[in-house]
Design a protein around this motif. Structure first.
Motif, short mmCIF file in Angstrom:
data_model
loop_
_atom_site.label_atom_id
_atom_site.label_comp_id
_atom_site.label_asym_id
_atom_site.label_seq_id
_atom_site.Cartn_x
_atom_site.Cartn_y
_atom_site.Cartn_z
N HIS A 388 -17.58 -52.83 22.47
CA HIS A 388 -16.74 -53.36 23.54
C HIS A 388 -17.58 -53.49 24.82
CE1 HIS A 388 -13.37 -54.17 26.13
NE2 HIS A 388 -12.52 -54.06 25.11
N LYS A 390 -16.77 -53.54 27.86
CA LYS A 390 -16.35 -52.62 28.92
C LYS A 390 -16.94 -51.23 28.73
CE LYS A 390 -13.55 -55.45 31.14
NZ LYS A 390 -13.84 -55.92 32.52
N SER A 448 -11.73 -50.23 27.51
CA SER A 448 -12.46 -50.40 26.25
C SER A 448 -11.75 -49.74 25.08
CB SER A 448 -13.87 -49.81 26.38
OG SER A 448 -13.83 -48.38 26.38
#
Length: 611
Positions: A388, A390, A448
């Motif tokens: 992810h 993030k 995330s």
């Protein structure tokens, strides 16, 4: 009979007994200490008595106790034995003995002696003066086969043993002749003809021919599964020896970096018959055309000697001795700090070292920023938190580079914003350059969907200190990180294993296009970690760089690739490192290459400059 180790084992076992005071012991007890038969134990005792290290009064009858008196301590005996083994080149054995039996004071004496032996010395050998450079490294040499090189120091050593068709001059940023004295190319940069110098000799006495060039390049390009650097030669459509000294290469597409590829370490020219006889053995006992030839290589020492028949001229230096201490901390012996290396006549006395520290006029200083950048590379082909953006962005902000430098120190000098110690040529600024607060980082982790699962990081002992520091930072934000330390040889072959989420390693950026392309296109760097979309984007961008004739435009395209990786947090650049070099003014020709290592073949010692 290993007399010294036997005495050291005896002295360690009876370490509570004072020298000169007798005590009772049985032969059976000695067999347990030495793991031998009673008969052999008696032989050892007799030998130790002859040496005057012990006194022995045998008891009468089987099983009766005898009287043993230790006549000397083990410190001086250990020192003498370790020094002898070091001088014989048995570095690994010497260090194992010292680590096993040496107390702190003896280890300190040994390190003092060892430091004094480092450096530049001139000695009479067979009625001739021999200039020798001796220095330590704290890593194993994995291979000296140019096609299989992964680590920078191995590449540096290969550069002393082999030559390429052409060379790249870092200062002028131009390609210059080497094995080939001249060349020409077609207007479309697809056909190249190289004319080889005469009397270029391999170390085993055979003259290099055009057939060796064809074999060396075909070996790489036709075996991409074995040679990671084969990507540099995939544009070759056909390579042939026109005659004994002429090579013609036809490319599928124009490639304006082809000459640069031919100047890299993997493109070193190797002797066909030696390599075909056994590639594994060739990596341990390399035969090239370089200014130095291999004399000895084992786990503890690598010895090179000047190759008198080198076609570019014999080196001034006669011998290089590299002492290998892969399991020893760098404390007293620095790498690649050449302070002790650059001492005339091998005199590394404390007084001279103090004079250096105080700024004596006898010493010259050189500081080299050799662009070693530490990196975190995420395995995007595996499911997990690292997939992810993030989460990766949160890690970027969690790893406070300034704090890392302040707390760990060493050769870490400033935060990295890319491979270079400066921003890419495009000058683009992204969100990655900004700072985030504690709450911002927690928000990124929440976005995330991180649920506290383990985040697995793989690295080698070279970067263990950095990995532990990163783990502590991650834990303060609720990220559970697991660290695995793998052997450098395994990391070179399998740098990205399916079960790991992240890799931590260093990249030596030599400030040229090929070094950067290598990181993007070589499977054991970034390429194996990128997901399919990122891998495809990077491949397409880099191929267009091959076809671009304008260097400035190539630099802009490279910067765009780096910015793409930066913006997606696919790789986190951590810190830049530097090398400091100090050397005695009697040593001339000191140059530090782009990788931070001393060029052996250029240095020489001025005998009339006093120390």
């Amino acid at each position: 009979m290993l007399t010294v180790p036997h005495f050291l084992e005896l002295r360690r076992y009876f370490n509570n007994h004072e020298v000169g005071k007798p005590f009772s012991v049985t032969v059976d007890k000695l067999t347990g200490i030495w793991y031998c038969t009673p008969r052999y134990a008696k032989l050892i005792v007799r030998k130790l008595c002859e040496l005057g290290w012990i006194e022995w009064k045998a008891g009468r009858g089987r099983g009766h106790t005898s009287v043993l008196t230790l006549l000397t301590d083990s410190g001086e005996i250990l020192l003498q034995e370790v020094k002898l083994r070091m001088e014989q080149g048995n570095v690994k054995e010497a260090m194992e003995l010292m680590n096993r039996f040496g107390v702190a004071a003896v280890k300190e004496q040994f390190m003092d002696w060892l430091s004094e032996g480092m450096g530049f010395s001139t000695q009479a050998v067979s009625n001739k003066l021999q200039d020798t450079l001796r220095f330590p490294v704290y890593r194993s040499i994995l291979t000296l086969d140019p096609g299989l090189i992964y680590y920078d120091f191995d590449a540096h050593m290969v550069g002393q043993l082999f030559n390429t068709l052409v060379e790249y001059d870092q200062e002028s940023r131009t390609v210059t002749p080497c094995i080939a004295h001249s060349w020409e190319s077609s207007i479309d940069a697809r056909e190249w003809t190289f004319h080889l110098k005469k009397s270029v000799m391999f170390h085993h006495g055979r003259e290099l021919t055009a057939h060796d060039v064809v074999f060396s390049l075909d070996r790489l390009r036709l075996n991409p599964e074995r040679f990671e650097s084969s990507w540099m030669f995939q544009d070759i459509e056909k390579i042939e020896a026109i005659d004994h000294k002429t090579v013609r290469i036809r490319l599928k597409e124009p490639n304006y970096l082809f000459l640069r590829f031919l100047s890299t370490i993997p493109a070193s020219i190797v002797p066909e018959e030696i390599v075909r006889a056994g590639e594994a053995e060739f990596g341990k006992k390399p035969v090239g055309t370089g200014p130095f030839r291999m004399v000895r290589l084992n786990e503890g020492i690598c010895i090179l000697e000047a190759f008198p028949a080198h076609f570019q001229g014999r080196p001034h230096l006669d011998r290089v001795e590299v002492l290998i201490f892969p399991e020893m901390e760098t404390g007293r012996l620095k790498e690649p700090d050449w302070t002790s290396v650059m001492i005339s006549h091998g005199d590394a006395s404390k007084a001279q070292r103090d004079a250096l520290i105080k700024g004596s006029s006898e010493w010259l200083d050189m500081e080299t920023l050799f662009c070693c950048c530490s990196l975190l590379v995420f395995n995007q082909r595996k499911s997990g938190p690292q997939n992810h953006p993030k989460f990766r962005q949160a890690l970027h902000h969690i790893i406070d580079r300034e704090r890392m430098i302040a707390e760990l120190g060493g050769d870490r000098i400033f935060p990295a914003q890319g491979f270079r110690p400066y921003r890419p040529v495009s000058g683009k600024i992204t969100e990655a350059d900004s700072r985030a607060s504690h709450s911002d980082i927690l928000a990124l982790l929440k976005a995330s969907d991180y649920q506290g699962e383990a985040f697995r990081l793989l690295t080698t002992e070279y970067h263990e200190e950095d990995a532990v520091w990163i783990r502590e930072r991650c834990e303060s934000f609720g990220i559970h990180m697991e660290i695995e330390i793998t052997d450098p040889s395994e990391f070179a072959i399998h740098p990205s294993l399916p079960q790991h989420d992240c890799l931590l390693f260093g990249n030596i950026f030599s400030d040229d296009e090929v070094g950067e392309l290598e990181m993007y296109l070589q499977k054991n760097y970034f390429l194996c970690a990128f997901d399919e979309l990122m891998a495809e984007a990077v491949k397409n961008a880099t191929v267009s760089i091959f076809r671009e004739s304008d260097e400035k435009e190539r630099q802009h395209k490279l910067a765009d690739v780096e910015n793409l990786i930066w913006q997606t947090y696919s790789v986190l650049y951590l810190v830049q490192k530097k090398s400091n070099t100090s050397f005695h003014k009697s040593v001339r020709g000191v140059t530090i290459n782009a990788s931070g290592w001393l060029d052996f073949h250029k240095i020489w010692f001025h005998p009339h400059v006093s120390s």
